[in-house]
Design an enzyme around this catalytic site. Sequence first.
Site, PDB file in Angstrom:
ATOM      1  N   SER A   1     -63.817 -66.136 -91.981  1.00  0.00           N
ATOM      2  CA  SER A   1     -63.872 -65.872 -90.548  1.00  0.00           C
ATOM      3  C   SER A   1     -65.111 -65.032 -90.204  1.00  0.00           C
ATOM      4  O   SER A   1     -66.233 -65.484 -90.407  1.00  0.00           O
ATOM      5  CB  SER A   1     -62.563 -65.223 -90.099  1.00  0.00           C
TER       6      SER A   1
ATOM      7  N   ASP B   1     -57.683 -75.542 -86.028  1.00  0.00           N
ATOM      8  CA  ASP B   1     -58.127 -74.148 -85.917  1.00  0.00           C
ATOM      9  C   ASP B   1     -58.416 -73.813 -84.450  1.00  0.00           C
ATOM     10  O   ASP B   1     -59.321 -74.389 -83.847  1.00  0.00           O
ATOM     11  CB  ASP B   1     -59.390 -73.958 -86.778  1.00  0.00           C
TER      12      ASP B   1
ATOM     13  N   HIS C   1     -56.325 -71.429 -88.405  1.00  0.00           N
ATOM     14  CA  HIS C   1     -57.396 -70.522 -88.841  1.00  0.00           C
ATOM     15  C   HIS C   1     -57.052 -69.783 -90.138  1.00  0.00           C
ATOM     16  O   HIS C   1     -57.887 -69.076 -90.686  1.00  0.00           O
ATOM     17  CB  HIS C   1     -57.698 -69.516 -87.724  1.00  0.00           C
TER      18      HIS C   1
END
Length: 200
Positions: free
Chosen positions: A102, A152, A183
Site C-alpha cells: 500500500s 480493490d 486491498h
Amino acid sequence: MKHIFKQSNDSTKPTFLLLHGTGGTEEDLLPLAEAIDKDSNVLSVRGNVSENGMPRFFKRLAEGVFDEKDLIARTKELNEFLDEAAEKYSFDRNNIVAIGYSNGANIAASLMFHYQDALKGAILHHPMVPRRGIELPDLSDKRVFIGAGTNDPICSARESENLTSLLENAGADVELHWENRGHQLTPGEVKAAALWYNKN
C-alpha cells in the site's frame, strides 16, 4: 529513519527493504521477508510522516490523492537513507529489493520512478502510480512483481494496469498478479510473490 536491520550470513543475497502500509510499523512485513527468502538481509523502515498518529512514508491530500511535493522530498530522503544504511551495515547498495504494501509500495515505486539505481527490483503489494507525466529512468535491468486485487476499493484495476505499463515502457520486467480480493494482503499473493522471486 527508525528501522530494523537483520544481517544475512550469505553475502550474495539481496537486502530486502520492507515498507509498511499506512498505520503500520517496521515490524509488520518481517513475516513476508521470511516467507520470500529467509536468508536475505532485512532493512525494515518506519515512515517518517504521521497522519493522525498513523505512520506513513509521505503526506496525502485525500484518499488516493498524493501530496506530490512531499512525495518527491520523502523519496529523496529514503534514497539517501539507503546510501547511509548500506555504508553503516556493509551491505551491497546495488542489491536492494523492496517489499512494500500500500503506502509502502507507493514509495518503493516512487524510488524506481525517480532514481535509476535505487532498487534492483521490487515486490509491490497494492501500489498506485506515484506520479504521472514524468519521464522514467531506464529500468531495463529491473524486475518488479505487482500484487493487485480485482475488487480493490483504494487501488483500481486500471491503476494497477497503468503502473505495469509505465514500468514496462521504461524497460522493467513486470509480473502483474491478480487476486479476486480487495486491498488486503492475502496469503495467495505472498505465495505468488515468493514463487516469482525464486524462479529467477
